[in-house]
Design a protein around this motif. Structure first.
Motif, PDB file in Angstrom:
ATOM      1  N   VAL A  87      44.508  44.163  46.032  1.00 47.47           N
ATOM      2  CA  VAL A  87      45.483  44.349  44.977  1.00 47.47           C
ATOM      3  C   VAL A  87      44.936  45.366  43.970  1.00 47.47           C
ATOM      4  O   VAL A  87      43.889  45.041  43.478  1.00 47.47           O
ATOM      5  CB  VAL A  87      45.712  43.044  44.189  1.00 47.47           C
ATOM      6  CG1 VAL A  87      46.719  43.261  43.190  1.00 47.47           C
ATOM      7  CG2 VAL A  87      46.126  41.738  45.285  1.00 47.47           C
ATOM      8  N   ALA A  88      45.698  46.144  43.462  1.00 48.73           N
ATOM      9  CA  ALA A  88      45.437  47.403  42.744  1.00 48.73           C
ATOM     10  C   ALA A  88      45.886  46.711  41.366  1.00 48.73           C
ATOM     11  O   ALA A  88      47.013  46.077  41.247  1.00 48.73           O
ATOM     12  CB  ALA A  88      46.196  48.655  42.880  1.00 48.73           C
ATOM     13  N   THR A  89      45.011  46.992  40.400  1.00 46.85           N
ATOM     14  CA  THR A  89      45.289  46.614  38.729  1.00 46.85           C
ATOM     15  C   THR A  89      45.363  47.431  38.204  1.00 46.85           C
ATOM     16  O   THR A  89      44.846  48.691  38.542  1.00 46.85           O
ATOM     17  CB  THR A  89      44.230  45.513  38.597  1.00 46.85           C
ATOM     18  OG1 THR A  89      43.078  45.995  38.753  1.00 46.85           O
ATOM     19  CG2 THR A  89      44.532  44.272  39.321  1.00 46.85           C
ATOM     20  N   ARG A 123      34.939  37.007  34.194  1.00 47.72           N
ATOM     21  CA  ARG A 123      35.560  37.069  33.117  1.00 47.72           C
ATOM     22  C   ARG A 123      36.495  37.961  32.666  1.00 47.72           C
ATOM     23  O   ARG A 123      37.695  37.735  32.136  1.00 47.72           O
ATOM     24  CB  ARG A 123      34.347  37.208  31.979  1.00 47.72           C
ATOM     25  CG  ARG A 123      33.371  35.892  32.159  1.00 47.72           C
ATOM     26  CD  ARG A 123      31.939  36.149  31.114  1.00 47.72           C
ATOM     27  NE  ARG A 123      31.423  37.205  31.617  1.00 47.72           N
ATOM     28  CZ  ARG A 123      30.360  37.737  31.236  1.00 47.72           C
ATOM     29  NH1 ARG A 123      29.794  37.044  29.964  1.00 47.72           N
ATOM     30  NH2 ARG A 123      29.742  38.766  31.733  1.00 47.72           N
ATOM     31  N   HIS A 124      36.428  39.321  33.132  1.00 52.98           N
ATOM     32  CA  HIS A 124      37.390  40.343  32.952  1.00 52.98           C
ATOM     33  C   HIS A 124      38.800  40.088  33.592  1.00 52.98           C
ATOM     34  O   HIS A 124      39.678  40.029  33.267  1.00 52.98           O
ATOM     35  CB  HIS A 124      36.843  41.567  33.446  1.00 52.98           C
ATOM     36  CG  HIS A 124      37.926  42.606  33.410  1.00 52.98           C
ATOM     37  ND1 HIS A 124      38.089  43.588  32.270  1.00 52.98           N
ATOM     38  CD2 HIS A 124      38.630  43.193  34.369  1.00 52.98           C
ATOM     39  CE1 HIS A 124      38.870  44.402  32.660  1.00 52.98           C
ATOM     40  NE2 HIS A 124      39.391  44.288  33.859  1.00 52.98           N
ATOM     41  N   THR A 125      38.557  39.222  34.856  1.00 52.99           N
ATOM     42  CA  THR A 125      39.732  39.009  35.729  1.00 52.99           C
ATOM     43  C   THR A 125      40.465  37.941  35.354  1.00 52.99           C
ATOM     44  O   THR A 125      41.763  37.852  34.983  1.00 52.99           O
ATOM     45  CB  THR A 125      39.259  39.038  37.217  1.00 52.99           C
ATOM     46  OG1 THR A 125      38.715  40.119  37.668  1.00 52.99           O
ATOM     47  CG2 THR A 125      40.701  38.388  37.954  1.00 52.99           C
ATOM     48  N   GLN A 126      39.484  36.772  34.714  1.00 57.51           N
ATOM     49  CA  GLN A 126      40.287  35.859  34.055  1.00 57.51           C
ATOM     50  C   GLN A 126      41.265  36.290  32.742  1.00 57.51           C
ATOM     51  O   GLN A 126      42.497  35.643  32.663  1.00 57.51           O
ATOM     52  CB  GLN A 126      39.455  34.515  33.449  1.00 57.51           C
ATOM     53  CG  GLN A 126      39.916  33.371  33.001  1.00 57.51           C
ATOM     54  CD  GLN A 126      40.774  32.593  33.981  1.00 57.51           C
ATOM     55  OE1 GLN A 126      41.618  32.783  34.407  1.00 57.51           O
ATOM     56  NE2 GLN A 126      39.706  31.558  34.398  1.00 57.51           N
ATOM     57  N   ALA A 141      36.934  27.565  39.545  1.00 56.93           N
ATOM     58  CA  ALA A 141      36.437  27.359  40.812  1.00 56.93           C
ATOM     59  C   ALA A 141      37.326  28.494  41.857  1.00 56.93           C
ATOM     60  O   ALA A 141      37.072  28.690  42.843  1.00 56.93           O
ATOM     61  CB  ALA A 141      36.938  25.897  41.334  1.00 56.93           C
ATOM     62  N   GLN A 142      38.637  28.855  41.213  1.00 58.05           N
ATOM     63  CA  GLN A 142      39.405  29.729  42.071  1.00 58.05           C
ATOM     64  C   GLN A 142      39.160  31.232  42.008  1.00 58.05           C
ATOM     65  O   GLN A 142      39.541  32.023  42.617  1.00 58.05           O
ATOM     66  CB  GLN A 142      40.851  29.621  41.794  1.00 58.05           C
ATOM     67  CG  GLN A 142      41.385  28.301  42.179  1.00 58.05           C
ATOM     68  CD  GLN A 142      42.871  28.225  41.543  1.00 58.05           C
ATOM     69  OE1 GLN A 142      43.115  28.076  40.528  1.00 58.05           O
ATOM     70  NE2 GLN A 142      43.925  28.392  42.770  1.00 58.05           N
ATOM     71  N   LEU A 143      38.153  31.637  41.040  1.00 57.54           N
ATOM     72  CA  LEU A 143      37.562  32.863  40.836  1.00 57.54           C
ATOM     73  C   LEU A 143      36.312  33.190  41.530  1.00 57.54           C
ATOM     74  O   LEU A 143      35.339  32.412  41.266  1.00 57.54           O
ATOM     75  CB  LEU A 143      37.492  33.084  39.446  1.00 57.54           C
ATOM     76  CG  LEU A 143      38.808  33.254  38.570  1.00 57.54           C
ATOM     77  CD1 LEU A 143      38.507  33.630  37.178  1.00 57.54           C
ATOM     78  CD2 LEU A 143      39.838  34.324  39.210  1.00 57.54           C
ATOM     79  N   LEU A 144      36.293  34.088  42.499  1.00 57.38           N
ATOM     80  CA  LEU A 144      34.988  34.320  43.362  1.00 57.38           C
ATOM     81  C   LEU A 144      34.395  35.777  42.884  1.00 57.38           C
ATOM     82  O   LEU A 144      35.112  36.578  42.862  1.00 57.38           O
ATOM     83  CB  LEU A 144      35.111  34.352  44.807  1.00 57.38           C
ATOM     84  CG  LEU A 144      36.141  33.120  45.479  1.00 57.38           C
ATOM     85  CD1 LEU A 144      36.401  33.167  46.721  1.00 57.38           C
ATOM     86  CD2 LEU A 144      35.433  31.663  45.073  1.00 57.38           C
ATOM     87  N   ALA A 145      32.926  35.596  42.487  1.00 61.03           N
ATOM     88  CA  ALA A 145      32.600  36.950  41.980  1.00 61.03           C
ATOM     89  C   ALA A 145      32.322  37.878  43.406  1.00 61.03           C
ATOM     90  O   ALA A 145      31.419  37.384  44.249  1.00 61.03           O
ATOM     91  CB  ALA A 145      31.262  36.687  41.183  1.00 61.03           C
ATOM     92  N   TYR A 161      41.969  40.152  46.342  1.00 66.24           N
ATOM     93  CA  TYR A 161      40.542  40.693  45.836  1.00 66.24           C
ATOM     94  C   TYR A 161      41.133  41.721  44.911  1.00 66.24           C
ATOM     95  O   TYR A 161      41.882  42.638  45.205  1.00 66.24           O
ATOM     96  CB  TYR A 161      39.834  41.603  46.952  1.00 66.24           C
ATOM     97  CG  TYR A 161      38.589  42.269  46.218  1.00 66.24           C
ATOM     98  CD1 TYR A 161      37.738  41.303  45.486  1.00 66.24           C
ATOM     99  CD2 TYR A 161      38.341  43.455  46.028  1.00 66.24           C
ATOM    100  CE1 TYR A 161      36.444  41.903  45.150  1.00 66.24           C
ATOM    101  CE2 TYR A 161      37.474  44.094  45.373  1.00 66.24           C
ATOM    102  CZ  TYR A 161      36.526  43.400  45.170  1.00 66.24           C
ATOM    103  OH  TYR A 161      35.390  43.852  44.361  1.00 66.24           O
ATOM    104  N   VAL A 162      40.455  41.778  43.608  1.00 62.60           N
ATOM    105  CA  VAL A 162      40.908  42.960  42.570  1.00 62.60           C
ATOM    106  C   VAL A 162      39.511  43.443  42.224  1.00 62.60           C
ATOM    107  O   VAL A 162      38.533  42.668  41.997  1.00 62.60           O
ATOM    108  CB  VAL A 162      41.869  42.495  41.427  1.00 62.60           C
ATOM    109  CG1 VAL A 162      43.067  41.658  41.755  1.00 62.60           C
ATOM    110  CG2 VAL A 162      40.757  41.208  40.595  1.00 62.60           C
ATOM    111  N   SER A 163      39.493  44.675  41.674  1.00 59.53           N
ATOM    112  CA  SER A 163      38.275  45.188  41.069  1.00 59.53           C
ATOM    113  C   SER A 163      38.317  44.996  39.595  1.00 59.53           C
ATOM    114  O   SER A 163      39.561  44.644  39.083  1.00 59.53           O
ATOM    115  CB  SER A 163      37.951  46.820  41.271  1.00 59.53           C
ATOM    116  OG  SER A 163      39.141  47.736  41.190  1.00 59.53           O
ATOM    117  N   ASP A 164      37.646  45.783  38.745  1.00 58.87           N
ATOM    118  CA  ASP A 164      37.860  45.709  37.199  1.00 58.87           C
ATOM    119  C   ASP A 164      39.069  46.739  36.844  1.00 58.87           C
ATOM    120  O   ASP A 164      39.753  46.154  35.960  1.00 58.87           O
ATOM    121  CB  ASP A 164      36.616  46.261  36.705  1.00 58.87           C
ATOM    122  CG  ASP A 164      35.556  45.111  36.637  1.00 58.87           C
ATOM    123  OD1 ASP A 164      35.889  43.914  36.969  1.00 58.87           O
ATOM    124  OD2 ASP A 164      34.289  45.472  36.406  1.00 58.87           O
TER     125      ASP A 164
END
Length: 311
Positions: A29-31, A59-62, A75-79, A104-107
């Motif tokens: 996914v592009a952000t 943290r950034h994605t949250q 728990a749903q966020l995977l580094a 999957y997203v990058s920063d």
């Protein structure tokens, strides 16, 4: 959630929910690269739908997800980042084998180009699973669209993505001299703010070749400017804010009549093997037509970077 995005989630469901989103699939996914409004409706829908979100920085994605009103538990966020991508990819593959949907997203921007993601996608495909792209923001194509730097047809048509050049000055100079100074097509580089001055000085050997600097793209202080390569460092020095923000740097296609920088540097290297620095610079400038000041600065940099000298 920002009130301005309250209606976006409903619009995302209305626009994208009728499509098929199979389980056991990695959604790449592009952000946005700066402006939160640049998210796509399909991206918002998939981020809501995903059983887990793999990301470069949890943290950034949250924070990003909360801005849109998308709720995910820790728990749903995977580094999955550049330091653990190979190992973390196997954890993602395990979830996909269970039939889960993982986004999957990058920063910022499109994963797998200059950001992590390529190893993850390769691992998913090697496991016989599907990776589905959700296109969107990209700093590369954003800069290209307003630079007027991509020609069509012939040897100068299209563009080449080089990404980040080496951080050490000697290696960076070699990469420019041996590869990118001679590349006739538009060359796309990326650079961080704390190294943009070093890159600008290294590119000065390209002389009059036009270079576009694009910084803070899509943000409040977005700036896009095109200058001759030899003027980049002075332009940055003229105002401190010009060195702030992430940069996309575009080397415009090489004009057939211009010295590409590579010839003048090769001549200078050969002369330096036999002559004093000032003499070698003067003769190299006379032979190639390159700037004497630029050649002199380059020769000094080579001397500083010689074996035994600190970078």
């Amino acid at each position: 959630m920002s009130a301005s995005f309250a209606s976006a989630l409903g619009a995302a469901r209305d626009a994208a929910a009728s499509q098929h989103y199979p389980g056991g699939t990695l959604y790449v996914v592009a952000t946005p690269i700066g402006n939160l409004a640049d998210i796509t409706l399909r991206a918002l829908h998939v981020l809501q739908l995903a059983d887990a979100v793999a990301c470069e920085d949890t943290r950034h994605t949250q924070s990003l997800l909360r801005a849109y009103g998308v709720d995910k538990t820790p728990a749903q966020l995977l580094a999955v980042h550049q330091h653990n991508e190979a190992e973390a990819a196997q954890a993602v593959v395990a979830q996909l084998h269970q039939g889960l949907r993982v986004a999957y997203v990058s920063d910022a921007g499109t994963p797998g180009v200059s950001d992590p993601g390529a190893r993850l996608v390769a691992a998913v495909q090697a496991a016989g699973l599907r990776a589905m792209p959700l296109p969107g923001a990209s700093s590369v194509t954003t800069a290209l669209s307003v630079a007027g730097a991509v020609s069509h047809g012939g040897e100068t048509g299209g563009f080449v993505f080089a990404g980040f050049l080496p951080t050490k000055s000697a290696e960076r100079a070699t990469a420019i001299e041996q590869h990118w100074a001679r590349e006739p097509r538009c060359v796309v580089l990326l650079e961080a703010p704390h190294r943009i001055q070093d890159l600008a000085r290294a590119l000065a050997v390209l002389g009059e070749r036009p270079v576009t600097l694009a910084r803070e793209l899509t943000k409040q202080f977005e700036e896009v400017t095109t200058l001759p390569a030899r003027d980049l460092a002075a332009w940055l020095d003229a105002a401190p804010q010009r060195s702030r923000g992430e940069f996309v740097v575009l080397l415009h296609p090489l004009a057939r009549t211009d010295d590409d920088g590579g010839d003048s540097l090769r001549v200078l290297r050969l002369l330096l093997q036999e002559l004093p620095l000032k003499t070698a610079v003067r003769i190299a400038a006379e032979i190639t037509g390159a700037s004497r000041n630029v050649l002199y600065d380059t020769a000094l940099q080579w001397k500083r970077d010689a074996p035994g000298d600190a970078d």
